[in-house]
Write a protein that holds these residues in place. Sequence first.
Motif, short mmCIF file in Angstrom:
data_model
loop_
_atom_site.label_atom_id
_atom_site.label_comp_id
_atom_site.label_asym_id
_atom_site.label_seq_id
_atom_site.Cartn_x
_atom_site.Cartn_y
_atom_site.Cartn_z
N ARG A 234 0.83 -1.21 0.00
CA ARG A 234 0.00 0.00 0.00
C ARG A 234 0.86 1.26 0.00
O ARG A 234 0.56 2.23 -0.70
N ARG A 235 1.94 1.23 0.77
CA ARG A 235 2.83 2.39 0.82
C ARG A 235 3.51 2.62 -0.53
O ARG A 235 3.63 3.75 -0.97
N ARG A 236 3.95 1.55 -1.17
CA ARG A 236 4.57 1.68 -2.48
C ARG A 236 3.59 2.27 -3.49
O ARG A 236 3.95 3.12 -4.30
N THR A 237 2.35 1.81 -3.43
CA THR A 237 1.34 2.33 -4.35
C THR A 237 1.07 3.80 -4.09
O THR A 237 0.94 4.60 -5.04
N GLU A 238 1.00 4.18 -2.82
CA GLU A 238 0.75 5.59 -2.47
C GLU A 238 1.88 6.48 -2.98
O GLU A 238 1.63 7.56 -3.53
N VAL A 239 3.12 6.05 -2.82
CA VAL A 239 4.25 6.84 -3.31
C VAL A 239 4.23 6.94 -4.83
O VAL A 239 4.48 8.01 -5.40
N ALA A 240 3.91 5.83 -5.52
CA ALA A 240 3.87 5.85 -6.98
C ALA A 240 2.80 6.80 -7.49
O ALA A 240 3.05 7.58 -8.43
N VAL A 241 1.62 6.75 -6.89
CA VAL A 241 0.54 7.66 -7.31
C VAL A 241 0.92 9.11 -7.05
O VAL A 241 0.71 9.99 -7.90
N ALA A 242 1.49 9.38 -5.87
CA ALA A 242 1.90 10.76 -5.55
C ALA A 242 2.98 11.24 -6.51
O ALA A 242 3.00 12.42 -6.90
N ALA A 243 3.91 10.36 -6.91
CA ALA A 243 4.96 10.75 -7.85
C ALA A 243 4.38 11.08 -9.22
O ALA A 243 4.80 12.06 -9.87
N ILE A 244 3.40 10.29 -9.68
CA ILE A 244 2.78 10.56 -10.97
C ILE A 244 2.03 11.89 -10.94
O ILE A 244 2.10 12.69 -11.89
N VAL A 245 1.30 12.15 -9.85
CA VAL A 245 0.58 13.43 -9.73
C VAL A 245 1.57 14.60 -9.72
O VAL A 245 1.35 15.64 -10.35
N THR A 246 2.69 14.42 -9.01
CA THR A 246 3.71 15.48 -8.96
C THR A 246 4.30 15.73 -10.34
O THR A 246 4.52 16.89 -10.74
N MET A 247 4.57 14.66 -11.10
CA MET A 247 5.09 14.82 -12.45
C MET A 247 4.10 15.58 -13.33
O MET A 247 4.48 16.48 -14.09
N ALA A 248 2.82 15.21 -13.26
CA ALA A 248 1.80 15.86 -14.09
C ALA A 248 1.68 17.35 -13.74
O ALA A 248 1.63 18.21 -14.63
N LEU A 249 1.64 17.64 -12.43
CA LEU A 249 1.55 19.05 -12.03
C LEU A 249 2.83 19.80 -12.35
O LEU A 249 2.79 21.01 -12.65
N GLY A 250 3.99 19.12 -12.32
CA GLY A 250 5.24 19.77 -12.71
C GLY A 250 5.24 20.16 -14.17
O GLY A 250 5.72 21.25 -14.54
N VAL A 251 4.70 19.29 -15.01
CA VAL A 251 4.58 19.63 -16.44
C VAL A 251 3.65 20.82 -16.63
O VAL A 251 3.96 21.78 -17.35
N GLY A 252 2.47 20.77 -15.98
CA GLY A 252 1.54 21.88 -16.08
C GLY A 252 2.12 23.17 -15.55
O GLY A 252 1.87 24.27 -16.09
N ASN A 253 2.93 23.08 -14.48
CA ASN A 253 3.55 24.26 -13.90
C ASN A 253 4.51 24.93 -14.89
O ASN A 253 4.50 26.16 -15.05
N ARG A 254 5.33 24.13 -15.58
CA ARG A 254 6.29 24.69 -16.53
C ARG A 254 5.59 25.27 -17.76
O ARG A 254 5.96 26.35 -18.25
N VAL A 255 4.60 24.56 -18.26
CA VAL A 255 3.90 25.05 -19.46
C VAL A 255 3.09 26.31 -19.15
O VAL A 255 3.14 27.29 -19.91
#
Length: 456
Positions: free
Chosen positions: A112-133
């Motif tokens: 469960r912890r691994r899944t939570e970290v993976a989901v949070a990392a994907i959300v951070t990547m998506a928001l990072g892309v939106g932030n730069r654009v």
Amino acid sequence: MAASCHRISTGNALSTDANSHIQAKRNRRLSSESQFLSTPNQWQRGGIVLTTSRRRWLIEAVPPVERFEDDGGEEKRKLISTVCSYALQDKQDVVGDEDAESVENVDRDWRRRRTEVAVAAIVTMALGVGNRVLYKLALVPLKKYPFFLAQLATFGYVAVYFSILHFRYRAGIVTDEMLSMPKAPLLVVGLLEALGAVCGMAAGAVLSGAAIPILSQSFLVWQIILSYIFLKRRYKFNQLFGCFLVALGVVITVASGSSAGSLMEAGIFWSLLMIVSFLFQAGDTILKEVIFLNATKKLKGGSVDLFVLNSYGSAFQALFICLLLPLLSRLWGIPFHQLPNYLSDGAACFLNIGTVSSGCEGAPLLPLLFCIVNMGYNISLLHLIKISSAVVSSLASTVSVPISVFLFTLPLPYLGVASSLPPGFIGGAVVLVMGMLIYAWTPSTRDPIPSPFTTS
């Protein structure tokens, strides 16, 4: 295994007072020993578990021994000993189910912890892309007022974060104990963020656009070094090699579309200053991770709310930005005495009103979208630091660079003609993905979860 019993007798009957005294001492001793048992069910079984390298044993209390004595032809029933009376039997068949259940629960929590970290990392990547654009899009209407946009983000977030903190406090999510945490580390957080912003603005005004993403890879290096020093964290070879490949992939992606001498066109001083700015930012993230760890100890397993760190950190950052405004205005080429007029015109352009609104098409929608996404990105980044580490959050943020480069090749609104894809983009992206996979790879020789009954 057949149960065996060994009884120890005092040889003579004990007096009532002595017997009570010994029984009380034994109860106290057993009570103190029971805290070392792994599960309550073990004590409810009335036994103490002993573990060897091959077998487990259960020591159980048995009823006291009654013995008949012939005293002058009359049998009298006497209780000879209540001091020590135990039965020893094999525990292996008793604890098998509990052992398996404990392993299964820990494995489930781990997944469960691994899944939570993976989901949070994907959300951070998506928001990072939106932030730069969106930052690029927000500068289209505010191209003459980038300093206003920076100050809007700095001071506007303070009001938003404290408003959210207030509602979370009223809802009981934020407690008085969280708010009473020491403010000195948060003061240092604000100082590091302000210094990173000042150095980054000074160097960014001189360096080329392609040089900044390349130099930003020093951020990951600084985080690994600082976490090694202050958090005593040790990294495996695959993690270090994976970080190296991620940074190399970004460098290949960005550098392939720029001239070879772009890094040195502005001089070595400004490149070093940009690297120092990322040192301040890396120190900021490591300090936040330390704050989370210390708060967990202070709150006895609890965790401090994200908005406590965000609110006070942003407030202290705004304080230091105010103190550094004369220097910042000079770095942006704005005389300090003209700063009020500049901010007033920037506000009019942001609201798209007044005589200066010409050329401010897209405001206030694009700047507001950038502020919202940037705020979400900062929150997700801090959440990822909280549940994983600063290095993992840095990797998630770094991956957003080549994705943003690719998006800029698409016909985005307000940006005009789309740029072409750098020739080394595919190669750099492949190297970056390989680095992420190598970093996240976990050897299959993961030690099994130890049984709560097993000792080394």
